[in-house]
Scaffold this active site. Structure first.
Site, PDB file in Angstrom:
ATOM      1  N   GLY A  34      44.602  49.888  32.648  1.00 11.94           N
ATOM      2  CA  GLY A  34      43.139  49.862  32.546  1.00 11.94           C
ATOM      3  C   GLY A  34      42.484  49.587  33.883  1.00 11.94           C
ATOM      4  O   GLY A  34      43.089  49.752  34.944  1.00 11.94           O
ATOM      5  N   HIS A  37      39.981  53.708  37.844  1.00 12.86           N
ATOM      6  CA  HIS A  37      39.215  54.090  39.037  1.00 12.86           C
ATOM      7  C   HIS A  37      39.570  55.518  39.402  1.00 12.86           C
ATOM      8  O   HIS A  37      40.310  56.193  38.656  1.00 12.86           O
ATOM      9  CB  HIS A  37      39.494  53.110  40.182  1.00 12.86           C
ATOM     10  CG  HIS A  37      40.952  52.867  40.416  1.00 12.86           C
ATOM     11  ND1 HIS A  37      41.812  53.850  40.879  1.00 12.86           N
ATOM     12  CD2 HIS A  37      41.727  51.771  40.222  1.00 12.86           C
ATOM     13  CE1 HIS A  37      43.028  53.366  40.986  1.00 12.86           C
ATOM     14  NE2 HIS A  37      43.021  52.101  40.581  1.00 12.86           N
ATOM     15  N   ARG A  38      39.074  55.970  40.567  1.00 18.36           N
ATOM     16  CA  ARG A  38      39.278  57.390  40.921  1.00 18.36           C
ATOM     17  C   ARG A  38      40.756  57.757  41.076  1.00 18.36           C
ATOM     18  O   ARG A  38      41.131  58.905  40.910  1.00 18.36           O
ATOM     19  CB  ARG A  38      38.487  57.738  42.196  1.00 18.36           C
ATOM     20  CG  ARG A  38      37.021  58.013  41.892  1.00 18.36           C
ATOM     21  CD  ARG A  38      36.333  58.714  43.043  1.00 18.36           C
ATOM     22  NE  ARG A  38      36.184  57.854  44.187  1.00 18.36           N
ATOM     23  CZ  ARG A  38      36.750  58.054  45.374  1.00 18.36           C
ATOM     24  NH1 ARG A  38      37.512  59.104  45.583  1.00 18.36           N
ATOM     25  NH2 ARG A  38      36.535  57.215  46.366  1.00 18.36           N
ATOM     26  N   GLY A  39      41.579  56.774  41.400  1.00 14.44           N
ATOM     27  CA  GLY A  39      43.018  57.048  41.463  1.00 14.44           C
ATOM     28  C   GLY A  39      43.541  57.467  40.084  1.00 14.44           C
ATOM     29  O   GLY A  39      44.321  58.421  39.958  1.00 14.44           O
ATOM     30  N   HIS A  40      43.064  56.767  39.041  1.00 15.76           N
ATOM     31  CA  HIS A  40      43.485  57.125  37.682  1.00 15.76           C
ATOM     32  C   HIS A  40      42.919  58.491  37.286  1.00 15.76           C
ATOM     33  O   HIS A  40      43.580  59.261  36.585  1.00 15.76           O
ATOM     34  CB  HIS A  40      43.016  56.066  36.679  1.00 15.76           C
ATOM     35  CG  HIS A  40      43.658  54.723  36.863  1.00 15.76           C
ATOM     36  ND1 HIS A  40      42.966  53.629  37.325  1.00 15.76           N
ATOM     37  CD2 HIS A  40      44.935  54.315  36.657  1.00 15.76           C
ATOM     38  CE1 HIS A  40      43.786  52.589  37.372  1.00 15.76           C
ATOM     39  NE2 HIS A  40      44.990  52.968  36.983  1.00 15.76           N
ATOM     40  N   GLN A  64      55.338  42.167  33.117  1.00 15.27           N
ATOM     41  CA  GLN A  64      55.579  42.613  34.493  1.00 15.27           C
ATOM     42  C   GLN A  64      54.847  41.763  35.521  1.00 15.27           C
ATOM     43  O   GLN A  64      54.897  42.051  36.711  1.00 15.27           O
ATOM     44  CB  GLN A  64      55.216  44.082  34.653  1.00 15.27           C
ATOM     45  CG  GLN A  64      53.726  44.400  34.584  1.00 15.27           C
ATOM     46  CD  GLN A  64      53.478  45.891  34.644  1.00 15.27           C
ATOM     47  OE1 GLN A  64      53.654  46.603  33.672  1.00 15.27           O
ATOM     48  NE2 GLN A  64      53.059  46.384  35.803  1.00 15.27           N
ATOM     49  N   GLU A 151      51.572  57.564  43.499  1.00 15.73           N
ATOM     50  CA  GLU A 151      52.524  57.322  44.594  1.00 15.73           C
ATOM     51  C   GLU A 151      52.187  56.047  45.364  1.00 15.73           C
ATOM     52  O   GLU A 151      52.972  55.606  46.193  1.00 15.73           O
ATOM     53  CB  GLU A 151      52.542  58.527  45.540  1.00 15.73           C
ATOM     54  CG  GLU A 151      53.225  59.725  44.917  1.00 15.73           C
ATOM     55  CD  GLU A 151      53.196  60.970  45.789  1.00 15.73           C
ATOM     56  OE1 GLU A 151      52.615  60.919  46.898  1.00 15.73           O
ATOM     57  OE2 GLU A 151      53.727  61.995  45.346  1.00 15.73           O
ATOM     58  N   LYS A 152      51.009  55.461  45.120  1.00 16.05           N
ATOM     59  CA  LYS A 152      50.705  54.203  45.808  1.00 16.05           C
ATOM     60  C   LYS A 152      51.783  53.156  45.488  1.00 16.05           C
ATOM     61  O   LYS A 152      52.210  52.407  46.354  1.00 16.05           O
ATOM     62  CB  LYS A 152      49.336  53.660  45.409  1.00 16.05           C
ATOM     63  CG  LYS A 152      48.996  52.380  46.185  1.00 16.05           C
ATOM     64  CD  LYS A 152      47.714  51.767  45.753  1.00 16.05           C
ATOM     65  CE  LYS A 152      47.793  51.057  44.441  1.00 16.05           C
ATOM     66  NZ  LYS A 152      48.479  49.736  44.509  1.00 16.05           N
ATOM     67  N   SER A 188      42.939  50.621  44.090  1.00 17.36           N
ATOM     68  CA  SER A 188      43.749  49.725  43.267  1.00 17.36           C
ATOM     69  C   SER A 188      42.815  48.942  42.363  1.00 17.36           C
ATOM     70  O   SER A 188      41.705  48.572  42.782  1.00 17.36           O
ATOM     71  CB  SER A 188      44.521  48.758  44.173  1.00 17.36           C
ATOM     72  OG  SER A 188      44.986  47.655  43.417  1.00 17.36           O
TER      73      SER A 188
HETATM   74  O1  PAF Z   1      51.192  51.093  37.439  1.00 22.59           O
HETATM   75  C1  PAF Z   1      50.772  50.518  36.398  1.00 22.59           C
HETATM   76  O2  PAF Z   1      49.582  50.515  36.094  1.00 22.59           O
HETATM   77  C2  PAF Z   1      51.772  49.795  35.512  1.00 22.59           C
HETATM   78  O3  PAF Z   1      52.801  49.225  36.248  1.00 22.59           O
HETATM   79  C3  PAF Z   1      52.336  50.700  34.403  1.00 22.59           C
HETATM   80  C4  PAF Z   1      53.144  51.844  34.964  1.00 22.59           C
HETATM   81  C5  PAF Z   1      51.200  51.240  33.539  1.00 22.59           C
HETATM   82  C6  PAF Z   1      53.274  49.890  33.494  1.00 22.59           C
HETATM   83  O4  PAF Z   1      52.599  48.815  32.900  1.00 22.59           O
END
Ligand code: PAF
Length: 284
Positions: A34, A37-40, A64, A151-152, A188
């Site tokens: 979630g 941003h523009r990267g997504h 994580q 790739e970031k 990011s």
């Molecule tokens: O890059 C992310 O946003 C996370 O590490 C991912 C791949 C969605 C796994 O939770």
């Protein structure tokens, strides 16, 4: 209000995917936490270019995070994220709860092995086991034909490719180039935490990378490049976790530049940890 389809359990996602696959549709998954941003947006557009249907998963994965404050402070903007997905023509969002992903008694972890021993893996214990496990669960639920990652997060992309290969998961992993702000800062979700002073200092990462990419510098040895990038970032006020020149596949440090080397950087600015990377090519 959005009319976008929201799938909230693994079995909902699985059923939706089964039906679409039976109809001969191709499915692309963009896994995210979630705060889009523009990267997504670039990841979503890549999926849309490759598949009939695109699913965006939005799940802030607790397993994580190596620091609880990082998890607690991670930006959460679900309504805006869903509205953005809707406006981009995403076909479904998958937004499972923590309980749906990790029900009582959940006790299985995927250990992605030696690719995680250094760099992010060393500085963030347990991070890649959490990533590998959640990504495998997302892939299992959504059953996409392709999954797109930025790739970031260079080491993350390598780890996911490795896990998919080792486990024989029936999905193609696609890497999408880093999207940057106008001044070069890599996009990011954590950038929103940068105070103005730290935000200005953080541009030193890209400046240092650009200097390393510069012809005169990249004729230098990896150790010269590591020293230059480290010094540039420190002089700008950053605290370096690591700067490394590595082989793109093994992620092991290299003694000489070749056409398969990557510069990896992680540094702190005002309490915010940022990572970036670039391909380094030896000049004649
Ligand atoms: O890059 C992310 O946003 C996370 O590490 C991912 C791949 C969605 C796994 O939770």
């Amino acid at each position: 209000m959005t009319s976008l389809l929201c799938l909230s359990t693994p079995s909902d996602a699985h059923r939706w995917s089964d039906e679409r696959r039976r109809d001969g549709q191709s499915i692309g998954l963009v896994p995210t936490m979630g705060a889009l941003h523009r990267g997504h947006t670039a990841l979503i557009e890549r999926s849309q270019a490759l598949c009939n249907l695109t699913v965006v998963s939005i799940f802030v994965n607790p397993t994580q995070f190596d620091r609880s404050d990082d998890f607690d402070l991670y930006p959460r903007t679900l309504d805006d994220d869903i509205a953005l997905c809707d406006s981009l023509g995403v076909n479904a969002v998958y937004t499972p709860t923590v309980d749906a992903m990790y029900p009582d008694g959940f006790d299985t972890t995927i250990d992605p092995g030696s690719l995680t021993y250094r760099w992010e893996g060393e500085h963030r214990p347990g991070h890649f086991a959490g990533v590998a496990t959640v990504v495998t669960k997302l892939l299992t639920a959504v059953q996409p034909h392709i999954a797109v990652f930025g790739e970031k997060d260079f080491q993350q992309l390598a780890v996911i490719q490795h896990v998919v290969r080792d486990l024989g998961l029936p999905v193609t992993v696609v890497g999408e180039p880093t999207v940057r702000e106008g001044d070069g800062l890599a996009m990011s979700s954590r950038n929103v935490h940068l105070a103005p002073g730290a935000r200005a200092q953080a541009t030193s990462i890209k400046h240092a990378i650009d200097r390393a990419l510069d012809r005169s510098t990249s004729t230098g040895s990896p150790s010269d490049i590591v020293e230059q990038v480290t010094t540039d970032i420190q002089q700008a006020g950053g605290t370096v976790d690591y700067v490394a020149v590595v082989d793109r596949l093994s992620l092991e440090p290299v003694a000489d530049l070749n056409n398969n080397t990557q510069l990896l950087v992680a540094a702190w600015f005002g309490g915010v940890r940022l990572i970036d990377n670039a391909a380094l090519v030896a000049t004649e």
